[in-house]
Write a protein that holds these residues in place. Sequence first.
Motif, PDB file in Angstrom:
ATOM      1  N   ILE A  53     -25.921  17.719  -7.616  1.00  0.00           N
ATOM      2  CA  ILE A  53     -25.499  17.313  -6.265  1.00  0.00           C
ATOM      3  C   ILE A  53     -25.632  18.462  -5.266  1.00  0.00           C
ATOM      4  O   ILE A  53     -26.140  18.278  -4.154  1.00  0.00           O
ATOM      5  N   LEU A  54     -25.205  19.647  -5.649  1.00  0.00           N
ATOM      6  CA  LEU A  54     -25.282  20.797  -4.741  1.00  0.00           C
ATOM      7  C   LEU A  54     -26.742  21.126  -4.396  1.00  0.00           C
ATOM      8  O   LEU A  54     -27.064  21.389  -3.233  1.00  0.00           O
ATOM      9  N   ARG A  55     -27.629  21.075  -5.383  1.00  0.00           N
ATOM     10  CA  ARG A  55     -29.055  21.347  -5.134  1.00  0.00           C
ATOM     11  C   ARG A  55     -29.649  20.283  -4.198  1.00  0.00           C
ATOM     12  O   ARG A  55     -30.399  20.611  -3.279  1.00  0.00           O
ATOM     13  N   ALA A  56     -29.323  19.019  -4.465  1.00  0.00           N
ATOM     14  CA  ALA A  56     -29.852  17.943  -3.639  1.00  0.00           C
ATOM     15  C   ALA A  56     -29.352  18.044  -2.200  1.00  0.00           C
ATOM     16  O   ALA A  56     -30.105  17.839  -1.246  1.00  0.00           O
ATOM     17  N   LEU A  57     -28.078  18.397  -2.032  1.00  0.00           N
ATOM     18  CA  LEU A  57     -27.530  18.589  -0.678  1.00  0.00           C
ATOM     19  C   LEU A  57     -28.220  19.748   0.034  1.00  0.00           C
ATOM     20  O   LEU A  57     -28.538  19.670   1.224  1.00  0.00           O
ATOM     21  N   LEU A  58     -28.435  20.830  -0.689  1.00  0.00           N
ATOM     22  CA  LEU A  58     -29.086  22.008  -0.107  1.00  0.00           C
ATOM     23  C   LEU A  58     -30.520  21.683   0.326  1.00  0.00           C
ATOM     24  O   LEU A  58     -30.943  22.042   1.426  1.00  0.00           O
ATOM     25  N   VAL A  59     -31.262  20.975  -0.526  1.00  0.00           N
ATOM     26  CA  VAL A  59     -32.638  20.595  -0.182  1.00  0.00           C
ATOM     27  C   VAL A  59     -32.649  19.668   1.033  1.00  0.00           C
ATOM     28  O   VAL A  59     -33.457  19.828   1.949  1.00  0.00           O
ATOM     29  N   CYS A  60     -31.735  18.684   1.057  1.00  0.00           N
ATOM     30  CA  CYS A  60     -31.635  17.785   2.211  1.00  0.00           C
ATOM     31  C   CYS A  60     -31.320  18.546   3.483  1.00  0.00           C
ATOM     32  O   CYS A  60     -31.902  18.275   4.546  1.00  0.00           O
ATOM     33  N   LEU A  61     -30.430  19.503   3.401  1.00  0.00           N
ATOM     34  CA  LEU A  61     -30.053  20.300   4.566  1.00  0.00           C
ATOM     35  C   LEU A  61     -31.237  21.124   5.083  1.00  0.00           C
ATOM     36  O   LEU A  61     -31.475  21.186   6.289  1.00  0.00           O
ATOM     37  N   ILE A  62     -31.980  21.714   4.163  1.00  0.00           N
ATOM     38  CA  ILE A  62     -33.140  22.526   4.569  1.00  0.00           C
ATOM     39  C   ILE A  62     -34.175  21.658   5.280  1.00  0.00           C
ATOM     40  O   ILE A  62     -34.675  22.013   6.353  1.00  0.00           O
ATOM     41  N   PHE A  63     -34.510  20.496   4.694  1.00  0.00           N
ATOM     42  CA  PHE A  63     -35.505  19.619   5.321  1.00  0.00           C
ATOM     43  C   PHE A  63     -34.986  19.019   6.622  1.00  0.00           C
ATOM     44  O   PHE A  63     -35.755  18.786   7.553  1.00  0.00           O
ATOM     45  N   LEU A  64     -33.680  18.778   6.707  1.00  0.00           N
ATOM     46  CA  LEU A  64     -33.101  18.270   7.947  1.00  0.00           C
ATOM     47  C   LEU A  64     -33.200  19.310   9.060  1.00  0.00           C
ATOM     48  O   LEU A  64     -33.579  18.990  10.194  1.00  0.00           O
ATOM     49  N   LEU A  65     -32.903  20.563   8.755  1.00  0.00           N
ATOM     50  CA  LEU A  65     -33.023  21.631   9.755  1.00  0.00           C
ATOM     51  C   LEU A  65     -34.477  21.827  10.177  1.00  0.00           C
ATOM     52  O   LEU A  65     -34.768  22.038  11.359  1.00  0.00           O
ATOM     53  N   PHE A  66     -35.392  21.743   9.216  1.00  0.00           N
ATOM     54  CA  PHE A  66     -36.820  21.859   9.517  1.00  0.00           C
ATOM     55  C   PHE A  66     -37.267  20.713  10.424  1.00  0.00           C
ATOM     56  O   PHE A  66     -37.996  20.916  11.393  1.00  0.00           O
ATOM     57  N   PHE A  67     -36.797  19.504  10.137  1.00  0.00           N
ATOM     58  CA  PHE A  67     -37.133  18.337  10.953  1.00  0.00           C
ATOM     59  C   PHE A  67     -36.573  18.484  12.367  1.00  0.00           C
ATOM     60  O   PHE A  67     -37.249  18.169  13.346  1.00  0.00           O
TER      61      PHE A  67
END
Length: 194
Positions: free
Chosen positions: A37-51
């Motif tokens: 869960i923590l990894r998935a949240l971190l990846v989502c956050l990174i792609f969200l900031l990039f977007f």
Amino acid sequence: MEAILGALSLKIIASALLVLSFLWLIIVIIKKQNEYILRALLVCLIFLLFFIYLQQQDARKLTLSDARKKIFPEKTLQYNYHIEKGLKQQESFTRYIFDDLKPKISLSMDKTGNYFHITDVKSINSILEFLNLPKVKSGVDELASITGSRSDLNCYRWDDYPPGILIIERSLCRNKATFETYHCIVNIIITKRY
């Protein structure tokens, strides 16, 4: 490959990656895989900031090819050339003559297969920038395809160039070190009328 990279915008790629990361997060939550869960949240956050970054005005038209060139800039080549200036029939001219390892240009063949046209001006503008000359705004057709004269083969002309009439003469060149044959610029001529 270059055409595909040029067509894909970073916004499209970031959107796809953001959707995939959200799907991964949902799958992790549904399967109750707490260790991911923590990894998935971190990846989502990174792609969200990039977007979100790509939503800014200056980054909207950024393509994958542009991003690659910003991260890994092409090596700027130094060209050997000399300049001739003179007068001819009420016109002054400045001719830039390139020595060996002449600059490459990118050309596209027309539908008939008889002429090469300049459609992408990036290679021309990089050479003009090297010479401290203004850039051209658009590509042109090979002059012989317009005039029908064989003497205008390998020539390109811009009548709306700010310093005067710009003529570029091309040829086939060979790099002796790599045995590469390529289209190159032999002369750049700028004429001004009095």
